[in-house]
Write an enzyme that holds these catalytic residues in place. Sequence first.
Site: not given
Length: 614
Positions: A2, A27, A74, A100-101, A487, A491, A494, A510, A609
């Site tokens: 936020c 934000r 947010w 905010n929080g 992952e 990354k 990407e 193998h 995204k």
Amino acid sequence: MCGIVGYVGNKNATQVLINALKKLEYRGYDSAGIAVLEGEDILVRKCKGALKFLEEKIANETIKSSMGIGHTRWATHGEPSDENSHPHTNMDGTISIVHNGIIENYAALKADLQNQGVVFKSQTDTEVIVHLIDKEYKQDKDIFQAVIRTLHKLEGSYALGVLCKDYPDRIICARKESPLVVGLGKGENFIASDVPALLEHTRDVYYLDEKEIAVLYIDHVSLFDFEGNKIVKQPSHVEWDMDAAEKGGYPHFMIKEINEQPKACKDTMRPRIIKDGNGKATDVYFEENSIDVSWKKTKRVVITACGTAYHAGIVAKYAFEKLARIKVDVDVASEFRYRDPILDKDDIFIVISQSGETVDTLSALRLAKKEGLKVIAITNCVGSTVSREADDVIYTLAGPEIAVASTKAYTTQVLCLLLLAIKAGKLRGTLSEEDVSKLLSELEEIPGKIEEILKEQEVIQKFASMQFNKEKVFFIGRQFDSATALESALKLKEVSYMHSEAFAAGELKHGPIALIDDKALVVAIASEPKLYEKIGSNMVEVKSRGATVLVITPDNSGAFDGKTDEIFKIPECSSTLVSLLTIIPAQLFAYYCAIQRGFDPDKPRNLAKSVTVE
């Protein structure tokens, strides 16, 4: 996250606030609103959606005011809507706040206020704050003391801006664990969550520290601690340009978000850990959903997701099977509905999606619901399609993630899944109360351990500067570490466009070992002591064939001495939770390789995204 702003001065407050909010849309962009003092009343205008909808709403109004607060949201508590938008006001509209929080104890506070006759208009945790301030204000009509007394009742994180119609010369703001900056102008003063909102007006600021309060007047700013004692501090001068300011001084959003992971993990975890009167962690609480007896009778958990979220699901497979002794199947969502899956009505079905809009994951969700399964969604976006259509939802509280390549979204997904596995283990009787307490206590240490890793990121940066031209990179690991390897490889490819693959370490012999030569880099992830000897043998195998070897490990015994070219040490951690740590160096390596190769890690080619098409 936020974004909050505030203004006291002689200019048109509405325009100042709107322009400042535009600088903070990164934000949050679920909704926006302002509250300004017009005449003797507080005028509130807010609505769901991007800031442009608020602008359209007030375009034909003439609002005369030189003081006000604003917010871009947010969502964390309550879906995006007009009612849940900030600012929030008390029942008679005389006090307004932006926040905010996350207020962790808001449910208990809300119940108490409702018992006293307070009527709530929203589902947010924030509205509790303004009603508490109102209650305290009625005691002595001192808004400053009312805010202080309220702050002592709040548990969690917050940056606050408070407007009171009876005090038309000031804005009160406070900060605890959420950022807040005070801008110092000539005949005007400002507050904002981040510096970008201020740069148009001033570069002289106070960065509020933990548990500090600022009172803004037109000609000065007074600073206090939470006990009301006055503080004297020197302002800072900001040298950043606008682009750097939006990124918090970081060169890219990706590295900013990597560094935000301690806070994101703390925010996601803290409201969900129950403690006894002695501060001992005892259980997991998911307010958003009913983790119920269905976990006791289920024989299988099915997890579906795509990309990074799918890798979080693989970590979860190991965790659920180890902690709760449940069989787990993990499926790529894009394949799930096309293979005529075998489902049982007692299966628990989990979908994971950062955006909550991933089309393949939605299709899997709908198929599971059609078959009568209970569906739990894990997502970062309140009000998203996934969150609306699932039976229950667990929100990662990572805040907006701007860079295309997920970092903090991944770690918070893994964290939610680990909490869920611990809760399932307790319900199924496979974890004792002491086991649960020990795991939760260790989870609480994770944010601090991530911070330790981030302090050493120059080691990874240096290693990347010497390895960014490798033709092929292989990530290997065993058990939980094999999930991290997947992952890590994603990354790197990407953002740096380097060819990278991941293998369970035992699979090297193998077939993949045929690819190993002096043009290869092998990154071994080794966090399980009982497997050190096995993965050490893998290192010797690839190193003898010319590969460069990096190991990411908490080992302090010297198990890998002489078997690797570089050792990156991470803090010690149980193998069940260590995936939250081992991924951090791999994220940093991907980022620094991209920089060395001259690519923008925030906007990798051909990627988006949120993937909302097949």
